[in-house]
Scaffold this active site. Structure first.
Site, PDB file in Angstrom:
ATOM      1  N   ARG A 144      51.902  42.348 -19.715  1.00  0.00           N
ATOM      2  CA  ARG A 144      51.035  42.342 -18.522  1.00  0.00           C
ATOM      3  C   ARG A 144      51.854  42.251 -17.229  1.00  0.00           C
ATOM      4  O   ARG A 144      53.079  42.263 -17.261  1.00  0.00           O
ATOM      5  CB  ARG A 144      50.084  41.155 -18.611  1.00  0.00           C
ATOM      6  CG  ARG A 144      49.179  41.153 -19.845  1.00  0.00           C
ATOM      7  CD  ARG A 144      48.167  42.266 -19.749  1.00  0.00           C
ATOM      8  NE  ARG A 144      47.154  42.174 -20.789  1.00  0.00           N
ATOM      9  CZ  ARG A 144      46.020  41.467 -20.720  1.00  0.00           C
ATOM     10  NH1 ARG A 144      45.762  40.720 -19.666  1.00  0.00           N
ATOM     11  NH2 ARG A 144      45.157  41.498 -21.701  1.00  0.00           N
ATOM     12  N   LYS A 210      52.714  37.930 -21.909  1.00  0.00           N
ATOM     13  CA  LYS A 210      52.859  37.588 -20.490  1.00  0.00           C
ATOM     14  C   LYS A 210      54.238  37.019 -20.184  1.00  0.00           C
ATOM     15  O   LYS A 210      54.741  36.183 -20.930  1.00  0.00           O
ATOM     16  CB  LYS A 210      51.785  36.574 -20.101  1.00  0.00           C
ATOM     17  CG  LYS A 210      50.378  37.133 -20.257  1.00  0.00           C
ATOM     18  CD  LYS A 210      49.326  36.126 -19.844  1.00  0.00           C
ATOM     19  CE  LYS A 210      47.945  36.779 -19.835  1.00  0.00           C
ATOM     20  NZ  LYS A 210      46.890  35.811 -19.477  1.00  0.00           N
ATOM     21  N   CYS A 437      32.294  38.225 -15.508  1.00  0.00           N
ATOM     22  CA  CYS A 437      33.039  37.983 -16.746  1.00  0.00           C
ATOM     23  C   CYS A 437      32.080  37.849 -17.936  1.00  0.00           C
ATOM     24  O   CYS A 437      31.240  36.946 -17.966  1.00  0.00           O
ATOM     25  CB  CYS A 437      33.891  36.725 -16.635  1.00  0.00           C
ATOM     26  SG  CYS A 437      34.771  36.424 -18.181  1.00  0.00           S
ATOM     27  N   CYS A 476      35.033  29.104 -19.029  1.00  0.00           N
ATOM     28  CA  CYS A 476      35.088  29.040 -20.492  1.00  0.00           C
ATOM     29  C   CYS A 476      36.484  28.571 -20.886  1.00  0.00           C
ATOM     30  O   CYS A 476      37.363  28.449 -20.035  1.00  0.00           O
ATOM     31  CB  CYS A 476      34.738  30.406 -21.115  1.00  0.00           C
ATOM     32  SG  CYS A 476      36.125  31.537 -21.266  1.00  0.00           S
ATOM     33  N   CYS A 480      41.744  31.094 -17.774  1.00  0.00           N
ATOM     34  CA  CYS A 480      42.285  32.067 -16.817  1.00  0.00           C
ATOM     35  C   CYS A 480      42.811  31.443 -15.520  1.00  0.00           C
ATOM     36  O   CYS A 480      43.632  32.055 -14.841  1.00  0.00           O
ATOM     37  CB  CYS A 480      41.236  33.135 -16.512  1.00  0.00           C
ATOM     38  SG  CYS A 480      40.787  34.070 -17.983  1.00  0.00           S
TER      39      CYS A 480
HETATM   40 FE1  SRM Z   1      41.989  35.982 -18.221  1.00  0.00          FE
HETATM   41  C1  SRM Z   1      39.991  37.451 -20.521  1.00  0.00           C
HETATM   42  C2  SRM Z   1      40.063  37.146 -15.747  1.00  0.00           C
HETATM   43  C3  SRM Z   1      44.405  35.172 -16.021  1.00  0.00           C
HETATM   44  C4  SRM Z   1      43.453  34.012 -20.591  1.00  0.00           C
HETATM   45  N1  SRM Z   1      40.344  37.147 -18.156  1.00  0.00           N
HETATM   46  C5  SRM Z   1      39.693  37.695 -19.221  1.00  0.00           C
HETATM   47  C6  SRM Z   1      38.627  38.679 -18.759  1.00  0.00           C
HETATM   48  C7  SRM Z   1      39.258  40.025 -18.673  1.00  0.00           C
HETATM   49  C8  SRM Z   1      37.338  38.702 -19.600  1.00  0.00           C
HETATM   50  C9  SRM Z   1      37.261  39.734 -20.691  1.00  0.00           C
HETATM   51  O1  SRM Z   1      38.095  39.706 -21.620  1.00  0.00           O
HETATM   52  O2  SRM Z   1      36.375  40.564 -20.637  1.00  0.00           O
HETATM   53  C10 SRM Z   1      38.331  38.094 -17.350  1.00  0.00           C
HETATM   54  C11 SRM Z   1      37.758  39.071 -16.338  1.00  0.00           C
HETATM   55  C12 SRM Z   1      36.887  38.357 -15.342  1.00  0.00           C
HETATM   56  C13 SRM Z   1      36.465  39.225 -14.242  1.00  0.00           C
HETATM   57  O3  SRM Z   1      35.259  39.505 -14.134  1.00  0.00           O
HETATM   58  O4  SRM Z   1      37.295  39.618 -13.429  1.00  0.00           O
HETATM   59  C14 SRM Z   1      39.656  37.437 -17.029  1.00  0.00           C
HETATM   60  N2  SRM Z   1      42.239  36.251 -16.256  1.00  0.00           N
HETATM   61  C15 SRM Z   1      41.284  36.667 -15.389  1.00  0.00           C
HETATM   62  C16 SRM Z   1      41.733  36.497 -13.955  1.00  0.00           C
HETATM   63  C17 SRM Z   1      41.227  37.603 -13.041  1.00  0.00           C
HETATM   64  C18 SRM Z   1      41.286  35.114 -13.474  1.00  0.00           C
HETATM   65  C19 SRM Z   1      41.340  34.891 -11.980  1.00  0.00           C
HETATM   66  O5  SRM Z   1      40.317  34.446 -11.456  1.00  0.00           O
HETATM   67  O6  SRM Z   1      42.376  35.121 -11.360  1.00  0.00           O
HETATM   68  C20 SRM Z   1      43.262  36.480 -14.167  1.00  0.00           C
HETATM   69  C21 SRM Z   1      43.871  37.835 -14.127  1.00  0.00           C
HETATM   70  C22 SRM Z   1      45.351  37.787 -14.283  1.00  0.00           C
HETATM   71  C23 SRM Z   1      46.037  39.102 -14.107  1.00  0.00           C
HETATM   72  O7  SRM Z   1      46.145  39.555 -12.989  1.00  0.00           O
HETATM   73  O8  SRM Z   1      46.494  39.656 -15.121  1.00  0.00           O
HETATM   74  C24 SRM Z   1      43.347  35.927 -15.575  1.00  0.00           C
HETATM   75  N3  SRM Z   1      43.691  34.867 -18.302  1.00  0.00           N
HETATM   76  C25 SRM Z   1      44.486  34.553 -17.241  1.00  0.00           C
HETATM   77  C26 SRM Z   1      45.354  33.458 -17.579  1.00  0.00           C
HETATM   78  C27 SRM Z   1      46.329  32.775 -16.654  1.00  0.00           C
HETATM   79  C28 SRM Z   1      47.703  33.356 -16.715  1.00  0.00           C
HETATM   80  O9  SRM Z   1      47.940  34.364 -17.390  1.00  0.00           O
HETATM   81  O10 SRM Z   1      48.586  32.795 -16.088  1.00  0.00           O
HETATM   82  C29 SRM Z   1      45.047  33.102 -18.896  1.00  0.00           C
HETATM   83  C30 SRM Z   1      45.636  31.896 -19.675  1.00  0.00           C
HETATM   84  C31 SRM Z   1      47.046  32.081 -20.044  1.00  0.00           C
HETATM   85  C32 SRM Z   1      47.144  32.754 -21.378  1.00  0.00           C
HETATM   86  O11 SRM Z   1      47.045  33.962 -21.438  1.00  0.00           O
HETATM   87  O12 SRM Z   1      47.271  32.041 -22.374  1.00  0.00           O
HETATM   88  C33 SRM Z   1      44.017  34.010 -19.343  1.00  0.00           C
HETATM   89  N4  SRM Z   1      41.788  35.807 -20.214  1.00  0.00           N
HETATM   90  C34 SRM Z   1      42.453  34.904 -21.003  1.00  0.00           C
HETATM   91  C35 SRM Z   1      41.952  35.001 -22.354  1.00  0.00           C
HETATM   92  C36 SRM Z   1      42.450  34.208 -23.584  1.00  0.00           C
HETATM   93  C37 SRM Z   1      43.617  34.878 -24.192  1.00  0.00           C
HETATM   94  C38 SRM Z   1      43.998  34.288 -25.535  1.00  0.00           C
HETATM   95  O13 SRM Z   1      45.177  34.001 -25.743  1.00  0.00           O
HETATM   96  O14 SRM Z   1      43.110  34.099 -26.367  1.00  0.00           O
HETATM   97  C39 SRM Z   1      40.941  35.980 -22.330  1.00  0.00           C
HETATM   98  C40 SRM Z   1      40.064  36.453 -23.506  1.00  0.00           C
HETATM   99  C41 SRM Z   1      40.740  37.455 -24.370  1.00  0.00           C
HETATM  100  O15 SRM Z   1      41.800  37.990 -24.069  1.00  0.00           O
HETATM  101  O16 SRM Z   1      40.185  37.698 -25.433  1.00  0.00           O
HETATM  102  C42 SRM Z   1      40.866  36.454 -20.969  1.00  0.00           C
HETATM  103 FE1  SF4 Z   2      36.037  34.598 -17.850  1.00  0.00          FE
HETATM  104 FE2  SF4 Z   2      38.575  33.807 -18.034  1.00  0.00          FE
HETATM  105 FE3  SF4 Z   2      36.900  32.419 -16.600  1.00  0.00          FE
HETATM  106 FE4  SF4 Z   2      36.654  32.461 -19.256  1.00  0.00          FE
HETATM  107  S1  SF4 Z   2      38.324  31.563 -18.116  1.00  0.00           S
HETATM  108  S2  SF4 Z   2      35.011  32.609 -17.717  1.00  0.00           S
HETATM  109  S3  SF4 Z   2      37.350  34.567 -19.688  1.00  0.00           S
HETATM  110  S4  SF4 Z   2      37.486  34.535 -16.179  1.00  0.00           S
END
Ligand code: SRM
Ligand code: SF4
Length: 557
Positions: A144, A210, A437, A476, A480
């Site tokens: 990523r 990541k 989301c 949840c 994130c």
């Molecule tokens: Fe995230 C899934 C938003 C950083 C762990 N994340 C999602 C999704 C795409 C929902 C989906 O799968 O359909 C969310 C979209 C929401 C929306 O409407 O925009 C979403 N994640 C975000 C963002 C936009 C949060 C924010 O408010 O800034 C961040 C975007 C980062 C980027 O630019 O790439 C974001 N997500 C993170 C982080 C923090 C980090 O990476 O430093 C994490 C936790 C760290 C990690 O990865 O362990 C994170 N997101 C997840 C997960 C759980 C992953 C796992 O290991 O199981 C999901 C769900 C999945 O992948 O199945 C997820």
């Molecule tokens: Fe959606 Fe990530 Fe927030 Fe969960 S932590 S509600 S997956 S944006």
């Protein structure tokens, strides 16, 4: 190699996708629905986009027997989070024309646009491309957006370290040309040898991957939350190499004890660019070969590391790289927050960090942030750098231009907005959650601001308003906004209900622990009132809330 007798459905979709093409072209032409085919929903993630729908309107539309209100979110690939003024103008215009208009800074140093309808995806990607921006690999089972500590004042050799984000991103890009073919109309690759991909092959990685680079003393990237964390080691203003940590990841699943948040483990030090890049590449190949491809909940590198053992991993890495990493070098983190306001780097350039609540850039009744940043961009005199704390730094401003840029910030009251916002609010983050989301169980970015307005008077009562407590909320347990690495975290369990976690440290080196479950607002406020009262009375000088919580044994970490 890993046992993966029963491949998950996504694994099958990837392998059958013709190098990430799927049937996206056909899906786009289908005018009957605003959605795309189910398999393609998995494939487009690798192109940096998600299909979503407006959850606020689900009930109303269901009552009218209407399909859900589908749209797409597109996330840019910006290693290290830097955009030029021309690119800012492009993003501003594209957001206005094709999306909800809100430019959302993410916790991984990039921006995403929501609410893009199917027919607008191609024009959006094309407009980005004209501005030399792309969304390749910002989602999906692949490397990523690569993070790097964002503030150039952090080190005189910031640029040198920063350049690694780009190098790593390039090294781990997929070889398929599907993105260019589908979205930019480039000719179809006839000879598939041209997109042979030794790293990703046709399976890609078992899960997202990541990478973050931290420049001590600031751990603004939350380096230990990444699958691979690099910590720059600098001596006498010279980059000596990187400490490498593996297996960080924060997601958990309510009710699934096999899932857990984990901070990355340091495995050694790489003393050259060649060794650093080779080590990262081979960590990815080990995860590709040994990661769990049956159960996606257990597929991140952290589970591979724990299943195989850290010593096994190091030996396997040595075998693949052909060298042994040196012992970890000393480093110290002292902070994790952004340097708000004006700061100067060693080359004499100026940087203004603007507070952006939960990363949402828009004009609202309180502040015209989007217009202000647009006006700064139009001068062509500043770059923009996104931070992992969801803020933006107006960057690289010369001494000569500083007054003019400052004048714009004052005109739009950005300076007073940033200066007079409380420390607790400036140290807070929330994820997107509702309404876009699909995984959200509770509100986050729409709710945290009002909760903080109720927490502020409590802190004031105990004279703690300027204490730098780090507070984060997610809708949840996916994590994130990196809640488990905060001193206080609210993790959504259901509408209006949150688990309260406490006890993380201030610099991102200790995870917090669950303190109380399923709390509603009134219980949260009463609980915090009690905790802050004791903290204010009994803490040692300089003791942080997280450390105090552990010393009091409110949680055991
Ligand atoms: Fe995230 C899934 C938003 C950083 C762990 N994340 C999602 C999704 C795409 C929902 C989906 O799968 O359909 C969310 C979209 C929401 C929306 O409407 O925009 C979403 N994640 C975000 C963002 C936009 C949060 C924010 O408010 O800034 C961040 C975007 C980062 C980027 O630019 O790439 C974001 N997500 C993170 C982080 C923090 C980090 O990476 O430093 C994490 C936790 C760290 C990690 O990865 O362990 C994170 N997101 C997840 C997960 C759980 C992953 C796992 O290991 O199981 C999901 C769900 C999945 O992948 O199945 C997820
Ligand atoms: Fe959606 Fe990530 Fe927030 Fe969960 S932590 S509600 S997956 S944006």
């Amino acid at each position: 190699m890993s046992e993966n007798k029963h491949l998950s459905n996504i694994e099958k979709i990837k392998q059958a996708s013709d190098n990430l093409r799927g049937s996206i072209k056909e899906s786009l032409h289908d005018e009957i629905t605003g959605a795309i085919r189910e398999d393609d929903q998995a494939v487009i993630k690798f192109h940096g986009m998600y299909q979503q729908d407006d959850r606020d309107r689900r009930e109303e539309r269901a009552a009218k027997k209407l399909d859900r209100l589908y749209s797409f979110m597109i996330r840019l690939r910006l290693p290290g989070g830097l955009v030029t003024p021309q690119q800012w103008i492009a993003v501003h215009d594209i957001a206005g024309e094709n999306s909800t208009g809100v430019i959302k800074i993410t916790t991984r140093q990039t921006v995403q646009l929501h609410g893009i309808i199917k027919s607008k995806i191609k024009p959006t990607i094309r407009a980005f491309s004209e501005a030399k921006l792309d969304s390749i690999a910002t989602c999906g089972d692949i490397n990523r957006n690569v993070l790097c500590s964002s503030h150039p004042k952090q080190s005189p050799i910031h640029e040198q370290i920063f350049a690694y984000a780009d190098k790593i991103s390039e090294m781990l890009m997929p070889k398929t040309k599907a993105y260019y073919e589908i979205w930019l109309g480039e000719e179809k690759i006839v000879d598939k040898k041209d997109e042979k991909d030794p790293l990703y092959q046709d399976r890609y990685l078992p899960r997202k991957f990541k990478i973050g680079i931290a420049i001590p003393p600031n751990n603004d990237v939350d380096v230990f939350a990444n699958d691979v964390g690099l910590i720059a080691v600098i001596e006498n203003n010279q980059l000596k190499g990187f400490n490498i940590a593996i297996g960080g990841g924060l997601s958990t699943t309510h009710g699934n004890p096999e899932t857990y948040a984990r901070l990355a483990t340091l495995i050694g030090f790489a003393d050259s660019e060649e060794k650093t890049l080779k080590a990262i590449y081979e960590i990815a190949t080990i995860q590709r070969d040994y990661g769990n491809r049956s159960d996606r909940k257990l597929a991140r590198l952290k589970y591979t590391v724990d299943k195989q053992g850290i010593e096994w991993f190091k030996t396997e890495l040595e075998k693949r790289t052909g060298f042994v990493l040196a012992p970890v070098k000393d480093y110290t983190f002292t902070e994790r927050i952004d340097y708000y306001g004006w700061q100067k780097n060693t080359q004499g350039l100026w940087y203004y960090t603007v507070f952006v609540e939960n990363g949402r850039i828009l004009d609202d009744e309180t502040i015209a942030l989007k217009s202000a940043l647009f006006e700064v961009a139009k001068t062509g005199k500043a770059n923009f750098r996104f931070t992992c704390n969801q803020n933006v730094i107006i960057s690289d401003v010369t001494e000569t231009d500083k007054e003019m840029v400052n004048g714009i910030l004052e005109k739009f009251q950005i300076i007073s907005h940033t200066e007079f916002t409380s420390t607790i609010r400036k140290n807070s983050m929330a994820c997107v959650a509702l309404p876009t989301c699909p995984l959200a169980l509770a509100e986050a970015q729409r709710y945290l601001p009002s909760l903080i307005s109720k927490i502020e008077p409590i802190l004031e009562k105990y004279q703690l308003l300027n204490d730098g407590i780090i507070i984060r909320m997610t809708g949840c347990p996916n994590g994130c906004a990196r809640p488990y690495a905060a001193e206080i975290a609210f993790v959504g369990t259901a509408v209006g209900r949150y688990n309260l976690h406490i006890g993380g440290d201030r610099i991102g080196e200790r995870l917090n622990k669950l303190y109380r479950e399923n709390m509603q607002e009134a219980e949260i406020l009463t609980s915090l009132d009690g905790l802050f009262k004791v903290y204010a009375a009994d803490r040692y000088t300089g003791e942080t809330f997280g450390d105090f919580s552990v010393r009091q044994k409110w949680v055991t970490t």
